[in-house]
Each structure stands twice: as structure tokens, then as C-alpha cells.
Design a protein around this motif. Structure first.
Motif, mmCIF file in Angstrom:
data_model
loop_
_atom_site.group_PDB
_atom_site.id
_atom_site.type_symbol
_atom_site.label_atom_id
_atom_site.label_comp_id
_atom_site.label_asym_id
_atom_site.label_seq_id
_atom_site.Cartn_x
_atom_site.Cartn_y
_atom_site.Cartn_z
ATOM 1 N N HIS A 1 0.830 -1.210 0.000
ATOM 2 C CA HIS A 1 0.000 0.000 0.000
ATOM 3 C C HIS A 1 0.864 1.261 0.000
ATOM 4 O O HIS A 1 0.355 2.361 -0.244
ATOM 5 N N ILE A 2 2.149 1.125 0.312
ATOM 6 C CA ILE A 2 3.046 2.279 0.355
ATOM 7 C C ILE A 2 3.763 2.395 -0.984
ATOM 8 O O ILE A 2 4.511 1.501 -1.388
ATOM 9 N N GLY A 3 3.543 3.517 -1.674
ATOM 10 C CA GLY A 3 4.206 3.739 -2.945
ATOM 11 C C GLY A 3 5.565 4.382 -2.775
ATOM 12 O O GLY A 3 6.539 4.018 -3.437
ATOM 13 N N LYS A 4 5.656 5.348 -1.846
ATOM 14 C CA LYS A 4 6.920 6.011 -1.555
ATOM 15 C C LYS A 4 6.841 6.652 -0.179
ATOM 16 O O LYS A 4 5.748 6.992 0.305
ATOM 17 N N ILE A 5 8.000 6.803 0.459
ATOM 18 C CA ILE A 5 8.100 7.478 1.750
ATOM 19 C C ILE A 5 9.152 8.569 1.604
ATOM 20 O O ILE A 5 10.317 8.287 1.306
ATOM 21 N N LEU A 6 8.757 9.815 1.794
ATOM 22 C CA LEU A 6 9.655 10.953 1.655
ATOM 23 C C LEU A 6 9.965 11.507 3.036
ATOM 24 O O LEU A 6 9.069 12.008 3.732
ATOM 25 N N LEU A 7 11.221 11.396 3.465
ATOM 26 C CA LEU A 7 11.659 11.922 4.753
ATOM 27 C C LEU A 7 12.237 13.312 4.505
ATOM 28 O O LEU A 7 13.300 13.457 3.903
ATOM 29 N N TRP A 8 11.530 14.320 4.984
ATOM 30 C CA TRP A 8 11.807 15.718 4.599
ATOM 31 C C TRP A 8 12.453 16.487 5.738
ATOM 32 O O TRP A 8 11.951 16.498 6.861
ATOM 33 N N ASN A 9 13.558 17.145 5.433
ATOM 34 C CA ASN A 9 14.251 18.020 6.384
ATOM 35 C C ASN A 9 14.677 17.288 7.656
ATOM 36 O O ASN A 9 14.371 17.719 8.776
ATOM 37 N N ALA A 10 15.388 16.193 7.481
ATOM 38 C CA ALA A 10 15.837 15.401 8.629
ATOM 39 C C ALA A 10 16.936 16.128 9.390
ATOM 40 O O ALA A 10 17.956 16.484 8.809
ATOM 41 N N PRO A 11 16.772 16.342 10.702
ATOM 42 C CA PRO A 11 17.848 16.940 11.491
ATOM 43 C C PRO A 11 18.928 15.905 11.790
ATOM 44 O O PRO A 11 18.719 14.702 11.613
ATOM 45 N N PHE A 12 20.072 16.368 12.266
ATOM 46 C CA PHE A 12 21.195 15.481 12.523
ATOM 47 C C PHE A 12 20.839 14.355 13.482
ATOM 48 O O PHE A 12 21.225 13.202 13.297
ATOM 49 N N LEU B 1 11.509 18.574 -2.036
ATOM 50 C CA LEU B 1 10.203 17.935 -1.863
ATOM 51 C C LEU B 1 9.236 18.354 -2.952
ATOM 52 O O LEU B 1 8.443 17.540 -3.457
ATOM 53 N N PHE B 2 9.309 19.619 -3.344
ATOM 54 C CA PHE B 2 8.320 20.159 -4.274
ATOM 55 C C PHE B 2 8.612 19.793 -5.729
ATOM 56 O O PHE B 2 7.880 20.198 -6.628
ATOM 57 N N GLU B 3 9.673 19.026 -5.938
ATOM 58 C CA GLU B 3 9.864 18.392 -7.240
ATOM 59 C C GLU B 3 8.975 17.151 -7.355
ATOM 60 O O GLU B 3 8.696 16.665 -8.444
ATOM 61 N N LEU B 4 8.531 16.642 -6.190
ATOM 62 C CA LEU B 4 7.712 15.430 -6.146
ATOM 63 C C LEU B 4 6.276 15.713 -5.736
ATOM 64 O O LEU B 4 5.369 14.940 -6.049
ATOM 65 N N VAL B 5 6.087 16.806 -5.022
ATOM 66 C CA VAL B 5 4.765 17.190 -4.517
ATOM 67 C C VAL B 5 4.581 18.682 -4.767
ATOM 68 O O VAL B 5 5.466 19.478 -4.426
ATOM 69 N N ASP B 6 3.481 19.090 -5.340
ATOM 70 C CA ASP B 6 3.215 20.515 -5.525
ATOM 71 C C ASP B 6 3.126 21.212 -4.174
ATOM 72 O O ASP B 6 2.545 20.680 -3.221
ATOM 73 N N ARG B 7 3.707 22.405 -4.098
ATOM 74 C CA ARG B 7 3.676 23.168 -2.847
ATOM 75 C C ARG B 7 2.244 23.377 -2.355
ATOM 76 O O ARG B 7 1.977 23.386 -1.148
ATOM 77 N N ALA B 8 1.319 23.522 -3.292
ATOM 78 C CA ALA B 8 -0.080 23.753 -2.932
ATOM 79 C C ALA B 8 -0.702 22.569 -2.194
ATOM 80 O O ALA B 8 -1.734 22.721 -1.522
#
Length: 348
Positions: free
Chosen positions: A292-303, A332-339
Motif C-alpha cells: 500500500h506504500i508507494g513512496k516514503i519521503l523523509l523531509w528536512n531530517a535533522p542530525f 520535496l516540491f519536485e515530487l509534490v506541488d507546494r499547494a
């Protein structure tokens, strides 16, 4: 959630110079009651031996992060020894500092870098699932025959997903599907209502909203808003199920099977490191929501997320891990529209 923080935060459990055992770290500490995941029905329970696995991996990751600081202390001792032996403090302090600056990058930096999550390189080949193509009708019919005794009918799409997840092994797919159907009859995740998870929803840690650029519905997770100390494990797991069911229903409304999960990691800290619930989540995805998971995007990961990731990634199915991408900033917005972001204002 905060931007990428290049600082070292001592994890809980490292006080007094000792590392708590993984079983202590993973023990449920509900402020709302003395519930544990062992009380959860069916396969929502953490059925595997988390302590043994996590103890080894967790200690290795902790040592990885502490090694550079051990090197600093060792070189400081050497520096002070040289200074005391000669009596020329200024000269030897300068020499010792130079020695430290030379040796720390050589000995310590690789340990740090190894603990930091590696970003996905655009265009990098990903190991494909060899059963990504549509499974032949005969396999689906055979699986349905093996599961004919189940109270609930099993549709073709569900059979296809379980066959893919079990690498085409009919026996394994049948066993997994039967257990999952029994789990659904007991837990009834599709019947969970918003009223039942109101407290978790109020935190704003998760919402199904929008579509990615390939047309998949997005489950947004704001992990920095989750606190291990302030949650009830049962309620958190129930909220996870509620969110997954929402995303699946939206996908199916467009004849889709998969979703995109965007995990916003800004603000993530040690208080967000909930190993117990994370282990339960991966078990749920593996056994009851395969493919059921197509992709997982981990955004702005801190150290500090690197320590957490080095532990929990060992619980993820390799096929699912290949769907994980680290992205930062506007990547991220190359994969998901900012809107499509539920909280960002779009300006024209």
C-alpha cells in the motif's frame, strides 16, 4: 519541526554515562495509564522480541555517535600530559590543539558521517520488486481458493498485493492473508472514527491531504509533534490505523492501491524517538497493509534523526526501504506541488 540541526543531542537513557538497555528504552511509559502494546488486540501487539534486536543495533549506533567525543577526551588528556611534563604550557597547548584538529577528522568524522542518513541520489537505481508486474490470474484464483474458508471475501487486488509482498510464494501469501483477515475481524480498523482518535488528531501530527505528482494520495506525518512521554500507545496505534484506512479509501476511490507518505522531520528530537510505536507501525504495514506504500519521503531530517534511523531501518522490509527517499528544502516540491502541503501558503 525545525530545519536541519547540525548538533549532537544526548539521547534519553545516556545520563550518568551509561546507556540503558534497549528493553528499558522500548518499555512503554504512558502518562495516561499503565498500558503497553502487549495489551493491544491481535497483531497490533508487538509480537517480536524487540529488546534483543534493538539492544544490539541501538548500542552500536550510540557508540558510533559517542566515539568522536571519546577521541576528544583522549587527545585532551595527552595534551595536558605533554604540557605538564615540559612546563611549557602555551607551546604544548598549541601543539596539542593542532594534533586534535588533525586526528579528529581522520578518526572521528567517519563515525559521525556513517550515522547520518544518506540522501537519495536522483536517478540512482532502486532494487526492483520482481513481482511488480500484475500477478497471473491463476495465482490469484489459487490464493482465493486457499482462503475460501474466510468469513470475508478476498478481492483480486488484495490477493495481488499479498502475492507481491510475499515474492509470489503462494503458501506464504495465503498464511499472511488469513492472519490479516482474522486481525481485521478482531481490530476492525475500518470502523475507527474520528471521535475515537480526537486527542491524537488535535496534535496535528498526521493528516491525509492532497496528491503527489504521480497521482498518489498523501499521508502527511509531522513527527516533531509526537512525544513519547505524552502519548498513550493504544491511542497512537489507533490513530495510525485510522490514517492508513483513510488514505487507502481515497486511493481506492481512484482505482489506486498505493499512497505517498511525507514525513516532515523539522522539530524532531529525542522526545520524538518512540521505538515501541515505530516497531508496531512497521509490523502493521508489513502484515496488514502490504504494497500500500508507494513512496516514503523523509523531509528536512535533522542530525539527531540519524541515530533513530540507524535503529529503526533494521525493522523495515528491504522492498519498503527502497521506497524511502531523504529530501530537503525545495527538493520535496519536485515530487509534490507546494499547494498540496496542508500548512504552507502559496503566494503568487
Amino acid at each position: 519541526m525545525s530545519p536541519f540541526a547540525c548538533c549532537f543531542v544526548v539521547p534519553e537513557g545516556l545520563s550518568d554515562g551509561t546507556l540503558e538497555s534497549a528493553s528499558d528504552v522500548l518499555r512503554t511509559q504512558d502518562v495516561a495509564g499503565e498500558h503497553s502494546l502487549a495489551e493491544l488486540p491481535g497483531d497490533v501487539q508487538v509480537m517480536e522480541d524487540v529488546a534483543t534486536e534493538s539492544n544490539t543495533v541501538g548500542c552500536r549506533s550510540a557508540l558510533m555517535m559517542l566515539m568522536p567525543f571519546a577521541l576528544i577526551m583522549a587527545h585532551a588528556v595527552v595534551m595536558l600530559g605533554l604540557a605538564g611534563a615540559s612546563g611549557s604550557w602555551k607551546i604544548n597547548i598549541i601543539l596539542g590543539t593542532i594534533l586534535l584538529l588533525i586526528l579528529l577528522p581522520l578518526e572521528g568524522l567517519p563515525w559521525i558521517l556513517d550515522a547520518v542518513p544518506k540522501p537519495h541520489v536522483k536517478g540512482e537505481p532502486v532494487t526492483p520488486n520482481i513481482f511488480e508486474e500484475v500477478t497471473v490470474d491463476d495465482d490469484i484464483k489459487n490464493l482465493q481458493s486457499l482462503c475460501a474458508g474466510l468469513a470475508a471475501a478476498v478481492d483480486d487486488a488484495t490477493c495481488r498485493r499479498f502475492l507481491r509482498a510475499r515474492k509470489g510464494n503462494l503458501v506464504d501469501a495465503a498464511a499472511s492473508l488469513q492472519k490479516s483477515v482474522h486481525w481485521r475481524e478482531e481490530v476492525r480498523p475500518g470502523d475507527i472514527t474520528a471521535d475515537e482518535v480526537q486527542r491524537e488528531m488535535a496534535t496535528g501530527k498526521g493528516i491525509v491531504h492532497g496528491w503527489d505528482k504521480t497521482g498518489l494520495p498523501i499521508l502527511w506525518v509531522f513527527l516533531g509533534r509526537h512525544s513519547r512521554a505524552g502519548r498513550n500507545a493504544q491511542e497512537t496505534v489507533k490513530f495510525i490505523l485510522y490514517s492508513l484506512e483513510q488514505a487507502v479509501r481515497i486511493a481506492e476511490s481512484r482505482s489506486l492501491e498505493q499512497m505517498c507518505v511525507v514525513v516532515d522531520l523539522s522539530g524532531f528530537s529525542t522526545r520524538s524517538m518512540d521505538f515501541e510505536v515505530t516497531k508496531s507501525l512497521f509490523n502493521i504495514l508489513k502484515h496488514h497493509y502490504p504494497e500500500h506504500i508507494g513512496k516514503i519521503l523523509l523531509w528536512n531530517a535533522p542530525f539527531v534523526f540519524g541515530m533513530f534511523w540507524n535503529i529503526v531501518r533494521n525493522w523495515i522490509d528491504p522492498v519498503t526501504e527502497n521506497k524511502v527517499q531523504f529530501v530537503s528544502g525545495d527538493m520535496l516540491f519536485e515530487l509534490v506541488d507546494r499547494a498540496e502541503h496542508p500548512e504552507l501558503q502559496v503566494t503568487h
